[in-house]
Design a protein around this motif. Structure first.
Motif, PDB file in Angstrom:
ATOM      1  N   ALA A 262      20.854  -7.623  26.953  1.00 48.55           N
ATOM      2  CA  ALA A 262      21.630  -8.162  25.836  1.00 48.55           C
ATOM      3  C   ALA A 262      23.072  -7.672  25.837  1.00 48.55           C
ATOM      4  CB  ALA A 262      20.955  -7.785  24.520  1.00 48.55           C
ATOM      5  N   ALA A 263      23.330  -6.504  26.420  1.00 51.62           N
ATOM      6  CA  ALA A 263      24.665  -5.908  26.351  1.00 51.62           C
ATOM      7  C   ALA A 263      25.724  -6.789  27.006  1.00 51.62           C
ATOM      8  CB  ALA A 263      24.644  -4.522  27.011  1.00 51.62           C
ATOM      9  N   GLY A 264      25.399  -7.395  28.142  1.00 53.13           N
ATOM     10  CA  GLY A 264      26.363  -8.239  28.833  1.00 53.13           C
ATOM     11  C   GLY A 264      26.756  -9.451  28.005  1.00 53.13           C
ATOM     12  N   ALA A 265      25.771 -10.052  27.291  1.00 55.04           N
ATOM     13  CA  ALA A 265      26.053 -11.209  26.448  1.00 55.04           C
ATOM     14  C   ALA A 265      26.990 -10.835  25.306  1.00 55.04           C
ATOM     15  CB  ALA A 265      24.744 -11.780  25.903  1.00 55.04           C
ATOM     16  N   ILE A 266      26.769  -9.669  24.726  1.00 54.82           N
ATOM     17  CA  ILE A 266      27.622  -9.205  23.627  1.00 54.82           C
ATOM     18  C   ILE A 266      29.043  -8.965  24.122  1.00 54.82           C
ATOM     19  CG2 ILE A 266      28.001  -7.283  22.023  1.00 54.82           C
ATOM     20  CD1 ILE A 266      24.826  -7.043  22.132  1.00 54.82           C
ATOM     21  N   ALA A 267      29.162  -8.385  25.313  1.00 51.26           N
ATOM     22  CA  ALA A 267      30.491  -8.139  25.886  1.00 51.26           C
ATOM     23  C   ALA A 267      31.215  -9.450  26.151  1.00 51.26           C
ATOM     24  CB  ALA A 267      30.362  -7.329  27.175  1.00 51.26           C
ATOM     25  N   SER A 268      30.504 -10.446  26.686  1.00 52.48           N
ATOM     26  CA  SER A 268      31.149 -11.730  26.997  1.00 52.48           C
ATOM     27  C   SER A 268      31.648 -12.404  25.721  1.00 52.48           C
ATOM     28  CB  SER A 268      30.186 -12.651  27.755  1.00 52.48           C
ATOM     29  OG  SER A 268      29.163 -13.126  26.914  1.00 52.48           O
ATOM     30  N   LYS A 269      30.894 -12.292  24.646  1.00 61.07           N
ATOM     31  CA  LYS A 269      31.314 -12.854  23.356  1.00 61.07           C
ATOM     32  C   LYS A 269      32.610 -12.206  22.891  1.00 61.07           C
ATOM     33  CE  LYS A 269      29.937 -12.927  18.473  1.00 61.07           C
ATOM     34  NZ  LYS A 269      28.842 -12.626  17.501  1.00 61.07           N
ATOM     35  N   HIS A 270      32.663 -10.899  22.945  1.00 60.26           N
ATOM     36  CA  HIS A 270      33.861 -10.175  22.496  1.00 60.26           C
ATOM     37  C   HIS A 270      35.077 -10.520  23.355  1.00 60.26           C
ATOM     38  CE1 HIS A 270      36.376  -6.851  21.082  1.00 60.26           C
ATOM     39  NE2 HIS A 270      36.644  -6.630  22.347  1.00 60.26           N
ATOM     40  N   ILE A 271      34.887 -10.531  24.653  1.00 60.34           N
ATOM     41  CA  ILE A 271      36.000 -10.792  25.577  1.00 60.34           C
ATOM     42  C   ILE A 271      36.545 -12.206  25.367  1.00 60.34           C
ATOM     43  CG2 ILE A 271      36.576 -11.084  28.025  1.00 60.34           C
ATOM     44  CD1 ILE A 271      34.294  -8.871  28.475  1.00 60.34           C
TER      45      ILE A 271
END
Length: 675
Positions: A262-271
């Motif tokens: 899940a961490a990668g998806a959250i990072a992509s949203k923020h970026i």
């Protein structure tokens, strides 16, 4: 005193460390090998490598694959299931389906709890919650004695219709805890009080088998961090895109089954939002697999239809992520029909790609990119040397098989890998009613930026975003989330028959439970947000859709209209003349966690200062003499014309001919096709 926010993503091969200095706004990253047999050791090694003291850490948040690996490797405690008489085989019967329905040799994985460890007790609750047969408590006590002799470490309790009345389950739990005080016990009416016995039982079983190892892991890590001087809560990312503290992690251990993913998806949203995009597809490509997520209108898509192994669903809300076997270590091979294939088999960390000289000899994507000149011979600031000759030898096996030159074989391997990823991108976008041309593509992971521009070209995605630290972006995602809990309840009634007052009372009860959970996590009311959702479906249908619902509403008309619109988008069909029923109620509780404010940078130096070297790189046009840039030295607001290669500690970015890359104020690379 220095104050750091520390985020760590524990992967199967590497543990990624992301450190944010609160005083200066500076970011530092590092990687260290993961230690699957002792996962907390990899975390401590990463902290030591980052050269920070426990007393200097203000917030520590992390994602981990401990739960995922335990399920895949079946390294599970001795667990028992207690259920209503006549229902011990529900978990093995499942839904009678499998991934390859017509493949007689494709068997579904065996249950997490074998039949010899599944036990029945006399009791019965009917569909409306009325106890028709009282629980035989003597049977439960006799069973407890048997489980004690067997050395049972964990127990899942799932009685029929307990979602509507969990009274008998509570009694079973009390007796078992009285007789077996050191055994982990969880009951379905607390874990997932929802209709459908298989999904509820499966989730409870996963919670039970993960309870002891997750509890042990978090306790050991907590003690180790206290010895280092860190006294605050350890935050752990869960499947729904939020974090839990160490207090509640053992209770909802099943939510840890996709913590790291899940961490990668959250990072992509923020970026993406940082770059001004509300629609984005995240592509996190590592050594073994690629994780793909989708954000639409600022929100990540959430699903309750997910699993680690097919046939054993986990009913907690999870960020919708599509994972395929495509990574830097994916193997190229020829099938029985003589076609070139790529993955899902992987060389893994051991023996690894041939160019790593760890014993691998088969051709991988990393070997192909090295042959094509897209990868340099040194990684991680020179700490890893790649053997180009070994890569040529491995890739040449494909060349000989298909009568290609080594370079043509390498290019073909990458094209097949890209085709696989494009298929996955279509599944998560086009198949769900989204047009990829309306999205940006956020590429992360060690291998994502190598392929991003080619994927965007094939999918007609106009913009590719490469964050400043793509190889550890998933770790950064752990710092960008809040404490989150999801409370659900089955509530089946025709919309036209629903009493708004009754509905309000149901929500108030659920919100009280949510507030209690946040209070346990140390979240104040001022930092809490409660959101209501209702699951709706057309009468006679099975699949439901979650729709946001307001507070103190006079009618459900607006909610009903939202359901029809969402159904049209999701399934290309809606019918306002059909009756609609409510299937379930949900409350999402958010406890705000302070997040770092990433600084904007001013231009410094020139683009010429960032030139590292030049080398021959293979593109569609053949080999082209290409400039290689050092990412850290590229000034913000500068522009790079392709072809170009951008090297950095944790990844390599390819900018093909006819593409342009610009560096924004946050040091993101924004790649677009040249007009």
């Amino acid at each position: 005193m220095k104050q750091y926010r520390l985020a760590i993503d524990v992967g199967g091969t590497f543990t990624d460390v992301f450190v944010f200095d609160e005083n200066t706004g500076e970011i530092s990253v590092t990687k260290t090998p993961s230690t699957p047999s002792n996962p907390e050791r990899g975390i401590l090694d990463g902290i030591a490598k980052a050269e920070i003291d426990g007393e200097e850490i203000k917030i520590f948040s992390h994602g981990t694959t401990v739960g995922t690996n335990a399920l895949i490797e079946r390294k599970l405690p001795k667990t028992a299931l207690v259920t209503t008489k006549g229902f011990r085989d529900v978990t093995e019967i499942r839904r009678g389906t499998k991934l390859e329905l017509w493949d007689a040799y494709d068997d579904v994985a065996r249950p997490y709890i074998q039949r010899r460890d599944r036990f029945e007790v006399t009791e019965r609750v009917d569909y409306s919650g009325v106890v028709t047969t009282e629980l035989n408590q003597n049977e439960v006590r006799e069973l407890a004695a048997k489980l004690k002799k067997r050395g049972t470490e964990s127990i899942a309790v799932c009685l029929m219709n307990a979602y509507v009345n969990g009274e008998n389950e509570v009694k079973v739990k009390e007796i078992l805890q009285e007789e077996l005080p050191d055994v982990y016990v969880c009951i379905s009416s607390e874990v997932l009080p929802e209709i459908f016995e298989h999904e509820r039982m499966s989730t409870t079983i996963v919670n039970a088998v993960l309870g002891p190892p997750i509890t042990k892991y978090i306790n050991v890590l907590e003690n180790e961090m206290k010895e280092k001087g860190y006294k605050d809560d350890i935050l752990v990312l869960h499947s729904g895109g939020g974090v839990m503290t160490s207090e509640t992690v053992p209770r909802y251990a099943a939510r840890m089954a996709s913590s790291g993913i899940a961490a990668g998806a959250i990072a992509s949203k923020h970026i993406a939002k940082l770059c001004g995009f509300n629609n984005a597809i995240g592509l996190d490509m590592g050594g073994t697999s690629t994780d793909i997520s989708l954000m639409h209108e600022g929100d990540l898509k959430i699903t309750k239809d997910w699993y680690i192994e097919y046939g054993y669903p986990i009913g907690f809300p999870s960020i919708e992520i599509l994972t395929i076997g495509a990574g830097g270590g994916s193997l190229a091979w020829a099938d029985e029909g003589g076609s070139l294939r790529n993955g899902p088999q992987s060389a893994g960390a051991v023996p690894g790609p041939a160019c790593y000289e760890q014993g691998g000899t088969e051709p991988t994507n990393s070997d192909a990119n090295l042959v094509l000149g897209r990868l340099g011979t040194k990684l991680l600031d020179g700490k890893i040397e790649l053997n180009k000759e070994k890569a040529y030898q491995a890739v040449n096996k494909i060349g000989e098989r298909f009568n290609y030159s080594t370079e043509e074989a390498a290019n073909a391997m990458i094209q097949v890998a890209n085709a696989n990823m494009c298929d996955a991108l279509r599944l998560i976008s086009v198949r769900r009613g989204y047009d990829p041309r309306d999205f940006a593509l956020v590429t992360m992971g060690g291998a994502g930026p190598l392929q991003g521009a080619y994927l965007a070209k094939e999918m007609q995605i106009p913009t590719v975003i490469v964050p400043p630290h793509p190889g550890v972006a998933a770790a950064m995602g752990c710092l960008l989330v809040d404490v989150r809990h999801d409370i659900s309840k089955t509530y089946v009634k025709n919309v036209r028959d629903v009493s708004i007052e009754e509905l309000e009372q149901e929500y108030l009860q659920m919100e009280k439970e949510a507030e209690d959970l946040l209070q346990e996590e140390g979240v104040s009311k001022e930092e809490s947000t409660l959101m209501r959702y209702v699951d709706m479906r057309y009468m006679g249908q099975w699949r439901s859709l979650a729709v946001s619902v307001g507070r103190n509403i006079p009618t459900l008309e607006d909610t009903l209209n939202s359901f029809h619109q969402e159904h049209e988008r999701e399934f290309a069909f809606s019918d306002k003349s059909q009756s609609v029923e409510i299937y379930g109620l949900r409350v999402t509780a958010i406890g705000t966690v302070p997040k770092p404010k990433f600084p904007k940078y001013e231009p410094s130096g020139t683009i010429e200062d960032a030139i590292k070297e030049s080398r021959e790189v293979y593109f569609e046009e053949g080999f082209i003499h290409t400039t290689v840039y050092e990412r850290e030295k590229i000034p913000v607001l500068s522009e790079i014309q392709g072809p170009a290669i951008v090297d950095q500690l944790d990844s390599t970015t390819v900018i093909p001919p006819a593409f342009t890359a610009k560096v924004d104020e946050y040091k993101n690379l924004i790649i677009t096709a040249a007009n």
